[in-house]
Write a protein that holds these residues in place. Structure first.
Motif, PDB file in Angstrom:
ATOM      1  N   PRO A   1       0.833  -1.207   0.000  1.00 24.47           N
ATOM      2  CA  PRO A   1       0.000   0.000   0.000  1.00 24.47           C
ATOM      3  C   PRO A   1       0.867   1.256   0.000  1.00 24.47           C
ATOM      4  O   PRO A   1       1.941   1.283   0.607  1.00 24.47           O
ATOM      5  CB  PRO A   1      -0.800  -0.125   1.295  1.00 24.47           C
ATOM      6  N   ALA A   2       0.392   2.266  -0.680  1.00 22.78           N
ATOM      7  CA  ALA A   2       1.135   3.527  -0.736  1.00 22.78           C
ATOM      8  C   ALA A   2       0.917   4.307   0.554  1.00 22.78           C
ATOM      9  O   ALA A   2      -0.226   4.627   0.897  1.00 22.78           O
ATOM     10  CB  ALA A   2       0.679   4.358  -1.927  1.00 22.78           C
ATOM     11  N   PRO A   3       1.976   4.584   1.316  1.00 23.93           N
ATOM     12  CA  PRO A   3       1.807   5.362   2.548  1.00 23.93           C
ATOM     13  C   PRO A   3       1.200   6.731   2.251  1.00 23.93           C
ATOM     14  O   PRO A   3       1.563   7.376   1.261  1.00 23.93           O
ATOM     15  CB  PRO A   3       3.240   5.499   3.079  1.00 23.93           C
ATOM     16  N   PRO A   4       0.253   7.198   3.065  1.00 26.84           N
ATOM     17  CA  PRO A   4      -0.383   8.499   2.808  1.00 26.84           C
ATOM     18  C   PRO A   4       0.597   9.666   2.751  1.00 26.84           C
ATOM     19  O   PRO A   4       0.315  10.673   2.096  1.00 26.84           O
ATOM     20  CB  PRO A   4      -1.351   8.653   3.993  1.00 26.84           C
ATOM     21  N   ILE A   5       1.756   9.523   3.400  1.00 27.57           N
ATOM     22  CA  ILE A   5       2.710  10.625   3.408  1.00 27.57           C
ATOM     23  C   ILE A   5       3.273  10.896   2.013  1.00 27.57           C
ATOM     24  O   ILE A   5       3.829  11.979   1.751  1.00 27.57           O
ATOM     25  CB  ILE A   5       3.858  10.335   4.400  1.00 27.57           C
ATOM     26  N   LEU A   6       3.124   9.959   1.092  1.00 25.53           N
ATOM     27  CA  LEU A   6       3.602  10.183  -0.263  1.00 25.53           C
ATOM     28  C   LEU A   6       2.902  11.362  -0.922  1.00 25.53           C
ATOM     29  O   LEU A   6       3.487  12.079  -1.739  1.00 25.53           O
ATOM     30  CB  LEU A   6       3.413   8.922  -1.116  1.00 25.53           C
ATOM     31  N   TRP A   7       1.645  11.580  -0.562  1.00 23.41           N
ATOM     32  CA  TRP A   7       0.914  12.711  -1.133  1.00 23.41           C
ATOM     33  C   TRP A   7       1.469  14.031  -0.588  1.00 23.41           C
ATOM     34  O   TRP A   7       1.575  15.015  -1.325  1.00 23.41           O
ATOM     35  CB  TRP A   7      -0.573  12.581  -0.830  1.00 23.41           C
ATOM     36  N   PHE A   8       1.821  14.032   0.680  1.00 27.21           N
ATOM     37  CA  PHE A   8       2.460  15.221   1.253  1.00 27.21           C
ATOM     38  C   PHE A   8       3.810  15.465   0.590  1.00 27.21           C
ATOM     39  O   PHE A   8       4.150  16.615   0.249  1.00 27.21           O
ATOM     40  CB  PHE A   8       2.625  15.036   2.762  1.00 27.21           C
TER      41      PHE A   8
ATOM     42  N   ARG B   1       9.956   3.678   6.462  1.00 25.37           N
ATOM     43  CA  ARG B   1       9.836   3.166   7.831  1.00 25.37           C
ATOM     44  C   ARG B   1       8.407   2.723   8.121  1.00 25.37           C
ATOM     45  O   ARG B   1       8.191   1.721   8.835  1.00 25.37           O
ATOM     46  CB  ARG B   1      10.272   4.249   8.820  1.00 25.37           C
ATOM     47  N   GLN B   2       7.434   3.432   7.609  1.00 28.68           N
ATOM     48  CA  GLN B   2       6.034   3.045   7.814  1.00 28.68           C
ATOM     49  C   GLN B   2       5.738   1.696   7.162  1.00 28.68           C
ATOM     50  O   GLN B   2       5.020   0.869   7.745  1.00 28.68           O
ATOM     51  CB  GLN B   2       5.109   4.126   7.254  1.00 28.68           C
ATOM     52  N   LEU B   3       6.288   1.480   5.977  1.00 34.66           N
ATOM     53  CA  LEU B   3       6.078   0.188   5.318  1.00 34.66           C
ATOM     54  C   LEU B   3       6.751  -0.932   6.093  1.00 34.66           C
ATOM     55  O   LEU B   3       6.180  -2.029   6.253  1.00 34.66           O
ATOM     56  CB  LEU B   3       6.624   0.234   3.889  1.00 34.66           C
ATOM     57  N   GLU B   4       7.955  -0.688   6.593  1.00 34.91           N
ATOM     58  CA  GLU B   4       8.655  -1.710   7.370  1.00 34.91           C
ATOM     59  C   GLU B   4       7.904  -2.037   8.656  1.00 34.91           C
ATOM     60  O   GLU B   4       7.797  -3.204   9.048  1.00 34.91           O
ATOM     61  CB  GLU B   4      10.069  -1.243   7.688  1.00 34.91           C
ATOM     62  N   SER B   5       7.392  -1.015   9.320  1.00 32.22           N
ATOM     63  CA  SER B   5       6.654  -1.255  10.564  1.00 32.22           C
ATOM     64  C   SER B   5       5.355  -2.016  10.314  1.00 32.22           C
ATOM     65  O   SER B   5       4.846  -2.695  11.214  1.00 32.22           O
ATOM     66  CB  SER B   5       6.345   0.083  11.253  1.00 32.22           C
ATOM     67  N   ALA B   6       4.813  -1.918   9.097  1.00 32.52           N
ATOM     68  CA  ALA B   6       3.594  -2.652   8.753  1.00 32.52           C
ATOM     69  C   ALA B   6       3.897  -4.050   8.224  1.00 32.52           C
ATOM     70  O   ALA B   6       2.970  -4.795   7.877  1.00 32.52           O
ATOM     71  CB  ALA B   6       2.783  -1.863   7.723  1.00 32.52           C
TER      72      ALA B   6
ATOM     73  N   TYR C   1       5.987  -4.776   5.535  1.00 31.86           N
ATOM     74  CA  TYR C   1       6.338  -4.812   4.113  1.00 31.86           C
ATOM     75  C   TYR C   1       7.842  -4.591   3.963  1.00 31.86           C
ATOM     76  O   TYR C   1       8.305  -3.504   3.659  1.00 31.86           O
ATOM     77  CB  TYR C   1       5.554  -3.747   3.337  1.00 31.86           C
ATOM     78  N   PHE C   2       8.597  -5.675   4.169  1.00 34.32           N
ATOM     79  CA  PHE C   2      10.047  -5.588   4.125  1.00 34.32           C
ATOM     80  C   PHE C   2      10.550  -5.747   2.695  1.00 34.32           C
ATOM     81  O   PHE C   2       9.823  -6.192   1.795  1.00 34.32           O
ATOM     82  CB  PHE C   2      10.673  -6.647   5.026  1.00 34.32           C
ATOM     83  N   LEU C   3      11.819  -5.414   2.493  1.00 39.29           N
ATOM     84  CA  LEU C   3      12.403  -5.408   1.159  1.00 39.29           C
ATOM     85  C   LEU C   3      12.353  -6.771   0.502  1.00 39.29           C
ATOM     86  O   LEU C   3      12.041  -6.895  -0.687  1.00 39.29           O
ATOM     87  CB  LEU C   3      13.855  -4.904   1.242  1.00 39.29           C
ATOM     88  N   SER C   4      12.667  -7.815   1.259  1.00 40.87           N
ATOM     89  CA  SER C   4      12.781  -9.160   0.684  1.00 40.87           C
ATOM     90  C   SER C   4      11.512  -9.987   0.825  1.00 40.87           C
ATOM     91  O   SER C   4      11.505 -11.165   0.444  1.00 40.87           O
ATOM     92  CB  SER C   4      13.940  -9.902   1.345  1.00 40.87           C
ATOM     93  N   THR C   5      10.436  -9.408   1.339  1.00 38.86           N
ATOM     94  CA  THR C   5       9.216 -10.188   1.562  1.00 38.86           C
ATOM     95  C   THR C   5       8.522 -10.545   0.267  1.00 38.86           C
ATOM     96  O   THR C   5       8.028 -11.666   0.090  1.00 38.86           O
ATOM     97  CB  THR C   5       8.251  -9.410   2.464  1.00 38.86           C
ATOM     98  N   ASN C   6       8.481  -9.593  -0.671  1.00 40.19           N
ATOM     99  CA  ASN C   6       7.730  -9.775  -1.908  1.00 40.19           C
ATOM    100  C   ASN C   6       8.378  -8.946  -3.009  1.00 40.19           C
ATOM    101  O   ASN C   6       8.944  -7.881  -2.737  1.00 40.19           O
ATOM    102  CB  ASN C   6       6.274  -9.347  -1.692  1.00 40.19           C
ATOM    103  N   PRO C   7       8.317  -9.406  -4.263  1.00 38.48           N
ATOM    104  CA  PRO C   7       8.876  -8.606  -5.361  1.00 38.48           C
ATOM    105  C   PRO C   7       8.273  -7.214  -5.461  1.00 38.48           C
ATOM    106  O   PRO C   7       8.964  -6.258  -5.834  1.00 38.48           O
ATOM    107  CB  PRO C   7       8.558  -9.437  -6.605  1.00 38.48           C
ATOM    108  N   GLY C   8       6.990  -7.085  -5.114  1.00 35.09           N
ATOM    109  CA  GLY C   8       6.362  -5.769  -5.145  1.00 35.09           C
ATOM    110  C   GLY C   8       7.010  -4.813  -4.163  1.00 35.09           C
ATOM    111  O   GLY C   8       7.222  -3.622  -4.469  1.00 35.09           O
ATOM    112  N   ASN C   9       7.348  -5.311  -2.985  1.00 35.56           N
ATOM    113  CA  ASN C   9       8.039  -4.487  -2.000  1.00 35.56           C
ATOM    114  C   ASN C   9       9.422  -4.078  -2.504  1.00 35.56           C
ATOM    115  O   ASN C   9       9.842  -2.925  -2.355  1.00 35.56           O
ATOM    116  CB  ASN C   9       8.182  -5.239  -0.680  1.00 35.56           C
TER     117      ASN C   9
END
Length: 234
Positions: A84-91, A141-146, A148-156
């Motif tokens: 998921p795209a973190p909401p802070i990306l819009w900011f 950091r928000q993705l990692e805390s949720a 969504y780590f780097l090596s978990t999935n190709p999308g990540n």
């Protein structure tokens, strides 16, 4: 693949428009001069630094186009899960737009020899760029805390790779912006730094364009747009 071709086509149109505006396609050897006068210089009216920046932008644009192509093809496989795209990306997007606009203001100030506007534009652009980079780190950091780590999935992995590559280009531009700000501090005439400020503005507009394309891709808007276009054509 279609998204990549569309992105490259847009870059090509923008590059052609810019070259035409700068007069690179002019033919000085066809110009005539009155007898007794020296012929005009046949050198390109475009400064070498601006040509170099154009080449760098073309190379960087091709790199991001390859990233987009690989992303579009890899997401078709069954093991793909887009984070998921973190909401802070819009900011962050709004801050980058502000930085790009501030540099355009600084460029206008150099043409009108307004030192106050020039310094203010560079300051806003510098602060905005730093805020953008900090915001990108917060998004990671928000993705990692949720989970969504780097090596978990190709999308990540693609999310971190694409946004990280863009952040590196922004960081490099920030160094150039700092050098330009130091020049402004040491000169009294804003016109003396007009070229440096213009180069920064062009590069920031490029970074903004690339980021908007990447944001549309990472949030799924690009796929929806392509689907709508297919529906209209069929």
């Amino acid at each position: 693949m279609r998204t990549t071709l569309l992105f490259l086509a847009c870059l090509g149109v923008i590059a052609a428009w810019w070259l035409l505006r700068q007069g690179l396609f002019s033919k000085p050897w066809l110009e005539t001069t009155p007898s007794g006068e020296l012929p005009p210089e046949t050198l390109s009216p475009i400064p070498t630094a601006k040509i170099g920046l154009g080449v760098f932008i073309a190379v960087a644009g091709t790199l991001f186009a390859l990233f987009i192509s690989a992303y579009s093809m890899r997401m078709q496989l069954a093991d793909w899960w887009s984070p998921p795209a973190p909401p802070i990306l819009w900011f962050n997007t709004g801050v980058l737009i502000l930085s790009s606009s501030a540099l355009e203001w600084a460029k206008w100030s150099t043409r009108n020899e307004e030192s106050t506007g020039l310094r203010a534009g560079l300051a806003v652009a510098s602060i905005g760029t730093l805020v953008f980079l900090i915001g990108q780190v917060i998004a990671w950091r928000q993705l990692e805390s949720a989970g969504y780590f780097l090596s978990t999935n190709p999308g990540n992995s693609f999310f971190y790779l694409i946004t990280g590559a863009h952040a590196v280009h922004v960081l490099g531009g920030l160094v150039a912006l700092g050098i330009t700000a130091d020049k402004v501090r040491r000169v009294s005439d804003p016109g003396e730094v007009g070229l440096s400020v213009e180069l920064c503005a062009i590069y920031w507009h490029f970074l903004l364009l690339v980021w908007l394309v990447l944001l549309a891709l990472l949030t799924g808007w690009a796929s929806d747009f392509v689907a709508i276009c297919r529906g209209l054509l069929t």
